[in-house]
Scaffold this motif. Structure first.
Motif, short mmCIF file in Angstrom:
data_model
loop_
_atom_site.label_atom_id
_atom_site.label_comp_id
_atom_site.label_asym_id
_atom_site.label_seq_id
_atom_site.Cartn_x
_atom_site.Cartn_y
_atom_site.Cartn_z
N VAL A 1 -66.82 -15.38 -24.55
CA VAL A 1 -66.19 -14.13 -24.98
C VAL A 1 -67.10 -12.98 -24.59
O VAL A 1 -68.30 -13.02 -24.85
N SER A 2 -66.53 -11.97 -23.97
CA SER A 2 -67.30 -10.76 -23.64
C SER A 2 -67.21 -9.80 -24.82
O SER A 2 -66.11 -9.43 -25.23
N GLN A 3 -68.33 -9.44 -25.36
CA GLN A 3 -68.35 -8.55 -26.52
C GLN A 3 -67.74 -7.20 -26.15
O GLN A 3 -68.06 -6.63 -25.11
N GLY A 4 -66.84 -6.72 -26.99
CA GLY A 4 -66.20 -5.43 -26.78
C GLY A 4 -64.83 -5.53 -26.13
O GLY A 4 -64.16 -4.53 -25.93
N ASN A 5 -64.38 -6.73 -25.80
CA ASN A 5 -63.07 -6.92 -25.20
C ASN A 5 -62.06 -7.39 -26.23
O ASN A 5 -62.40 -7.62 -27.38
N THR A 6 -60.83 -7.56 -25.80
CA THR A 6 -59.82 -8.17 -26.65
C THR A 6 -59.98 -9.69 -26.54
O THR A 6 -60.71 -10.19 -25.69
N PHE A 7 -59.30 -10.41 -27.41
CA PHE A 7 -59.42 -11.86 -27.44
C PHE A 7 -58.04 -12.47 -27.48
O PHE A 7 -57.23 -12.14 -28.35
N ALA A 8 -57.74 -13.37 -26.54
CA ALA A 8 -56.47 -14.10 -26.53
C ALA A 8 -56.64 -15.38 -25.74
O ALA A 8 -57.36 -15.41 -24.74
N CYS A 9 -56.00 -16.44 -26.21
CA CYS A 9 -56.07 -17.72 -25.52
C CYS A 9 -54.75 -18.46 -25.77
O CYS A 9 -54.27 -18.52 -26.90
N THR A 10 -54.17 -19.01 -24.71
CA THR A 10 -52.91 -19.75 -24.83
C THR A 10 -53.17 -21.23 -24.64
O THR A 10 -53.91 -21.64 -23.75
N PHE A 11 -52.55 -22.04 -25.51
CA PHE A 11 -52.68 -23.49 -25.49
C PHE A 11 -51.31 -24.11 -25.22
O PHE A 11 -50.30 -23.60 -25.69
N THR A 12 -51.30 -25.23 -24.53
CA THR A 12 -50.07 -25.97 -24.27
C THR A 12 -50.04 -27.20 -25.15
O THR A 12 -51.04 -27.93 -25.25
N TRP A 13 -48.90 -27.43 -25.81
CA TRP A 13 -48.71 -28.61 -26.64
C TRP A 13 -48.05 -29.69 -25.80
O TRP A 13 -46.99 -29.48 -25.23
N THR A 14 -48.68 -30.85 -25.72
CA THR A 14 -48.11 -31.99 -25.01
C THR A 14 -47.77 -33.05 -26.05
O THR A 14 -48.68 -33.65 -26.63
N PRO A 15 -46.48 -33.26 -26.30
CA PRO A 15 -46.09 -34.24 -27.33
C PRO A 15 -46.59 -35.64 -26.97
O PRO A 15 -46.57 -36.04 -25.81
N GLY A 16 -47.05 -36.33 -27.99
CA GLY A 16 -47.50 -37.71 -27.80
C GLY A 16 -46.41 -38.69 -28.20
O GLY A 16 -45.28 -38.31 -28.51
N ALA A 17 -46.76 -39.95 -28.22
CA ALA A 17 -45.82 -41.00 -28.60
C ALA A 17 -45.42 -40.89 -30.07
O ALA A 17 -44.31 -41.26 -30.45
N THR A 18 -46.34 -40.36 -30.88
CA THR A 18 -46.04 -40.12 -32.29
C THR A 18 -46.29 -38.64 -32.57
O THR A 18 -46.91 -37.96 -31.78
N GLY A 19 -45.82 -38.17 -33.68
CA GLY A 19 -46.01 -36.75 -34.00
C GLY A 19 -44.85 -35.91 -33.53
O GLY A 19 -43.89 -36.41 -32.93
N PRO A 20 -44.92 -34.61 -33.77
CA PRO A 20 -43.79 -33.74 -33.46
C PRO A 20 -43.57 -33.53 -31.96
O PRO A 20 -44.51 -33.53 -31.17
N ALA A 21 -42.32 -33.37 -31.59
CA ALA A 21 -41.95 -33.11 -30.20
C ALA A 21 -42.29 -31.69 -29.79
O ALA A 21 -42.45 -31.38 -28.61
N ASN A 22 -42.40 -30.80 -30.79
CA ASN A 22 -42.77 -29.40 -30.54
C ASN A 22 -43.43 -28.85 -31.80
O ASN A 22 -43.54 -29.55 -32.80
N LEU A 23 -43.83 -27.60 -31.76
CA LEU A 23 -44.56 -26.99 -32.88
C LEU A 23 -43.70 -26.02 -33.69
O LEU A 23 -44.24 -25.25 -34.49
N LEU A 24 -42.40 -26.05 -33.51
CA LEU A 24 -41.54 -25.05 -34.15
C LEU A 24 -41.59 -25.08 -35.68
O LEU A 24 -41.42 -24.05 -36.32
N THR A 25 -41.83 -26.24 -36.26
CA THR A 25 -41.90 -26.33 -37.73
C THR A 25 -43.32 -26.55 -38.22
O THR A 25 -43.55 -26.91 -39.36
N THR A 26 -44.29 -26.31 -37.36
CA THR A 26 -45.71 -26.50 -37.68
C THR A 26 -46.34 -25.15 -38.04
O THR A 26 -46.04 -24.14 -37.42
N THR A 27 -47.18 -25.16 -39.05
CA THR A 27 -47.95 -23.97 -39.40
C THR A 27 -49.31 -24.08 -38.71
O THR A 27 -50.01 -25.08 -38.88
#
Length: 87
Positions: free
Chosen positions: A9-35
């Motif tokens: 992180v460069s001090q004095g800048n804005t901060f943003a990061c995007t993550f991709t969700w890859t569904p596994g064999a178990t667990g949710p297919a997407n994050l729509l109902t996840t907090t």
């Protein structure tokens, strides 16, 4: 789930990061109902709450900090991303 990653992180800048969700064999297919919450703790133990925005398809999310990083202490920081799945 736990992972370790390094982000620069460069001090004095804005901060943003995007993550991709890859569904596994178990667990949710997407994050729509996840907090998802996120907090960054700098070297001086100051905590900064992040804003998490889940994409419309639930297959990615973006973590942002609305303010400036100018006041963040220099050095290593800890960044938590917490998932609460339904059920």
């Amino acid at each position: 789930m736990s992972c370790t990653n390094q982000v620069t992180v460069s001090q004095g800048n804005t901060f943003a990061c995007t993550f991709t969700w890859t569904p596994g064999a178990t667990g949710p297919a997407n994050l729509l109902t996840t907090t998802i919450t996120s907090t960054l703790e700098d070297r001086d133990f100051n905590e900064y709450a992040m804003t998490v925005t889940i994409a419309g398809d639930g297959l990615s999310f973006t973590v942002t900090y609305a303010g400036s990083t100018a006041s963040w202490a220099l050095g290593l920081a800890r960044w938590d991303i917490k998932f609460v799945f339904p059920g």
